[in-house]
Design a protein around this motif. Structure first.
Motif, short mmCIF file in Angstrom:
data_model
loop_
_atom_site.label_atom_id
_atom_site.label_comp_id
_atom_site.label_asym_id
_atom_site.label_seq_id
_atom_site.Cartn_x
_atom_site.Cartn_y
_atom_site.Cartn_z
N ALA A 131 3.36 15.51 0.69
CA ALA A 131 2.85 14.67 1.71
C ALA A 131 3.82 14.06 2.42
N LEU A 132 3.89 13.84 3.65
CA LEU A 132 4.94 13.62 4.67
C LEU A 132 4.32 12.28 5.04
N LEU A 133 4.87 11.04 5.10
CA LEU A 133 4.63 9.82 5.38
C LEU A 133 5.52 9.29 6.46
N SER A 134 5.34 8.27 7.17
CA SER A 134 6.23 7.68 8.31
C SER A 134 6.18 6.30 8.38
N GLY A 135 7.05 5.38 8.66
CA GLY A 135 6.83 4.00 8.65
C GLY A 135 8.04 3.19 8.54
N HIS A 136 8.33 2.33 9.49
CA HIS A 136 9.18 1.13 9.40
C HIS A 136 10.87 2.11 9.70
N GLY A 137 10.49 2.98 10.31
CA GLY A 137 11.73 3.69 10.81
C GLY A 137 12.11 4.94 9.67
N LEU A 138 11.29 4.99 8.83
CA LEU A 138 11.84 6.12 7.59
C LEU A 138 10.73 7.00 7.55
N ARG A 139 11.10 8.17 6.97
CA ARG A 139 10.06 9.11 7.00
C ARG A 139 10.42 9.50 5.31
N LEU A 140 9.07 9.68 4.56
CA LEU A 140 9.25 9.99 3.08
C LEU A 140 8.44 11.35 2.94
N ARG A 141 8.88 12.13 2.02
CA ARG A 141 8.39 13.27 1.46
C ARG A 141 7.95 12.89 -0.01
N LEU A 142 6.76 13.09 -0.35
CA LEU A 142 6.32 12.99 -1.61
C LEU A 142 5.94 14.47 -2.28
N LEU A 143 6.62 14.74 -3.33
CA LEU A 143 6.36 16.08 -3.97
C LEU A 143 5.66 15.84 -5.28
N GLN A 144 4.42 16.25 -5.51
CA GLN A 144 3.94 16.00 -6.87
C GLN A 144 4.54 17.01 -7.71
N GLY A 145 4.97 16.60 -9.04
CA GLY A 145 5.31 17.40 -10.00
C GLY A 145 6.93 17.80 -9.70
N ALA A 146 7.59 17.33 -8.79
CA ALA A 146 9.13 17.32 -8.61
C ALA A 146 10.04 16.64 -9.68
N ILE A 183 0.25 8.09 -2.32
CA ILE A 183 -0.11 8.03 -0.94
C ILE A 183 -0.63 6.80 -0.55
N ALA A 184 -1.90 6.38 -1.32
CA ALA A 184 -2.70 5.03 -1.40
C ALA A 184 -1.53 3.97 -1.39
N PHE A 185 -0.76 3.90 -2.32
CA PHE A 185 -0.08 2.63 -2.32
C PHE A 185 0.87 2.46 -1.09
N PHE A 186 1.70 3.78 -0.64
CA PHE A 186 2.37 3.50 0.69
C PHE A 186 1.55 3.29 1.80
N VAL A 187 0.32 3.84 1.79
CA VAL A 187 -0.47 3.55 3.14
C VAL A 187 -0.99 2.22 3.14
N ASN A 188 -1.82 2.00 2.23
CA ASN A 188 -2.57 0.75 2.15
C ASN A 188 -1.57 -0.57 2.00
N VAL A 189 -0.68 -0.42 0.90
CA VAL A 189 -0.04 -1.82 0.53
C VAL A 189 1.21 -1.81 1.38
N LEU A 190 1.94 -0.73 1.91
CA LEU A 190 3.22 -1.01 2.53
C LEU A 190 3.05 -0.35 3.86
N GLY A 191 1.90 -0.25 4.52
CA GLY A 191 1.70 0.07 5.88
C GLY A 191 2.38 1.44 6.54
N PHE A 192 2.57 2.62 5.55
CA PHE A 192 3.10 3.65 6.17
C PHE A 192 1.83 4.37 6.51
N ARG A 193 2.14 5.59 7.19
CA ARG A 193 1.14 6.18 7.93
C ARG A 193 1.21 7.70 7.23
N LEU A 194 0.25 8.20 6.81
CA LEU A 194 0.40 9.62 6.39
C LEU A 194 0.20 10.71 7.76
#
Length: 243
Positions: free
Chosen positions: A46-61, A23-34
């Motif tokens: 965690a659900l993130l969005s930014g730059h016209g894209l939505r990411l779902r991060l799944l721990q342990g998947a 989460i910290a990488f995508f938010v702080n380095v690439l400018g995504f929003r949590l």
């Protein structure tokens, strides 16, 4: 209800062994929003969005971390000028120009003779149209010449699209077809002898091949059509992702 109106959103699912670091990488380095995180007491999604894209991060998947491409106005101003980054979960992030300059291959001159009855270098291209390659060697990759045929009359299963080329000329040899171009008014027909000079990146679509015997419409005066470039629109900020 059709599929297109029933789908509310699209997202890319990325597995990650450590949720907080990713989460910290995508938010702080690439400018995504949590946007969302759950459960609050022991986060695993965690659900993130930014730059016209939505990411779902799944721990342990399970699954591959994938590749994410971010199209930038100036890649050098992102992440200290790096061309590629690797997220804590292993996702490879490519930083590329949003509108890269066209690559012009070196010209390889050659005499090319293509016979009318030659069935070599034929294949099925987009929308089921039959393509015949008139310059098989492409003169080093700089030129493409195609004879395009639409076998059946009626609607053509084409999509609105554009081509990344410097120059494109369409000449109607026989038959007639209806096409439409972005910002060029209503659809129009091409008849034998008609020609279209098509500017780069103009969105267009082949609508239908008109069936039936050649009639009065086939006797219309021959004409050339020089299309205007489409009106300026904001640069595409969307990120393309591939797994």
């Amino acid at each position: 209800m059709s599929t297109s109106t029933n789908i509310r959103a699209a997202e890319v699912v990325l597995p990650c062994p450590e949720l907080a670091l990713t989460i910290a990488f995508f938010v702080n380095v690439l400018g995504f929003r949590l946007d969302a995180i759950a459960p609050a007491d022991a986060p695993r999604t965690a659900l993130l969005s930014g730059h016209g894209l939505r990411l779902r991060l799944l721990q342990g998947a399970a699954g591959a971390p994938g590749v994410l491409r971010l199209c930038c106005d100036d890649p050098g101003r992102v992440a200290g000028g790096a061309a590629e980054l690797v997220a804590p979960n292993g996702t490879r992030v490519e930083l590329v120009p949003a509108e890269p300059a066209p690559v012009l291959p070196p010209l390889v001159p050659a005499l090319v003779l293509t016979r009318a009855g030659d069935d070599a270098h034929r294949g099925v291209g987009r929308a089921g149209m039959r393509y015949r390659d008139l310059i098989p060697g492409r003169l080093g990759g700089r030129f493409i010449g195609s004879q395009i045929g639409i076998v059946a009359g009626g609607p053509v299963p084409d999509y609105v699209h554009y081509h990344i080329v410097r120059f494109q000329l369409i000449y109607c040899l026989r038959g007639w077809v209806r096409v439409v171009y972005e910002d060029q008014g209503p659809p129009f027909e091409l008849h034998p002898g008609d020609c279209v000079l098509q500017p780069p990146h103009i969105r267009h679509r082949v609508l239908e091949r008109l069936a039936g015997p050649r009639g009065a419409r086939g006797q219309q005066p021959r004409r050339a059509r020089d299309l205007r470039r489409p009106r300026a629109r904001p640069a595409d900020r969307r990120a393309a992702a591939r797994a």
